[in-house]
Scaffold this active site. Structure first.
Site, PDB file in Angstrom:
ATOM      1  CB  CYS A 163      49.810  45.460  71.353  1.00 59.09           C
ATOM      2  SG  CYS A 163      49.311  47.043  72.083  1.00 59.09           S
ATOM      3  CD  GLU A 174      45.811  45.390  72.559  1.00 62.67           C
ATOM      4  OE1 GLU A 174      45.277  45.136  71.473  1.00 62.67           O
ATOM      5  OE2 GLU A 174      46.007  46.559  72.965  1.00 62.67           O
ATOM      6  CB  CYS A 182      49.305  48.191  67.056  1.00 64.32           C
ATOM      7  SG  CYS A 182      50.017  48.470  68.704  1.00 64.32           S
TER       8      CYS A 182
END
Length: 153
Positions: free
Chosen positions: A88, A57, A85
């Site tokens: 990101c 990402e 996560c």
């Protein structure tokens, strides 16, 4: 779910498969603009680049921002195989991504719906539209098979 979500998720899956062939955890992402043009696509590169921030990402955001010459990626949609996560998810909010589409949930580290809600919390000045579960089983299978093979190696 929008008409093209499965098409673009398959593109993210292709990036995940490519990352896996390089020995990376198979997570892939792609970013499209409002006209449906692909701005960037990437798979994880944390091992290859020796960079803990080289998640798919983040790489996509960096490449797209460089391509358009602006860190604000408004009116874009990011597709990723796994729920982002915390790092990101924060990057997506800071980039002002309009919409996030992800495949499988990450029950341990997911920062969009599973563990935290970093993309659409009421305290944020920018909230991202979220669609989850697109080709979830395909995305989940990539991760499951990858980690099963590593445990059995």
């Amino acid at each position: 779910m929008f008409e093209y979500d499965e098409f673009w998720m398959r593109r993210a899956i292709d990036a995940a498969i490519e990352a896996e062939t390089l020995g990376e955890v198979p997570i892939g992402a792609c970013l499209i603009d409002a006209s449906g043009e692909l701005l960037a696509s990437a798979g994880n590169r944390t091992i290859i680049d020796s960079d803990p921030t080289a998640h798919a990402e983040v790489l996509v955001l960096r490449r797209a921002a460089g391509k358009i010459g602006n860190y604000r990626l408004t009116e874009t949609v990011l597709y990723t195989t796994i729920e982002p996560c915390a790092m990101c998810a924060g990057a997506l909010v800071n980039a002002r991504v309009k919409r996030l589409v992800f495949g499988a949930r990450d029950e341990r580290f997911g920062a969009v719906e599973s563990v935290f809600r970093l993309c659409d919390g009421s305290s944020l000045n920018h909230r991202i539209e979220i669609t989850s579960g697109v080709l979830a089983e395909d995305c989940r299978r990539l991760m499951r098979d990858f980690f099963r093979a590593r445990r059995n190696a």
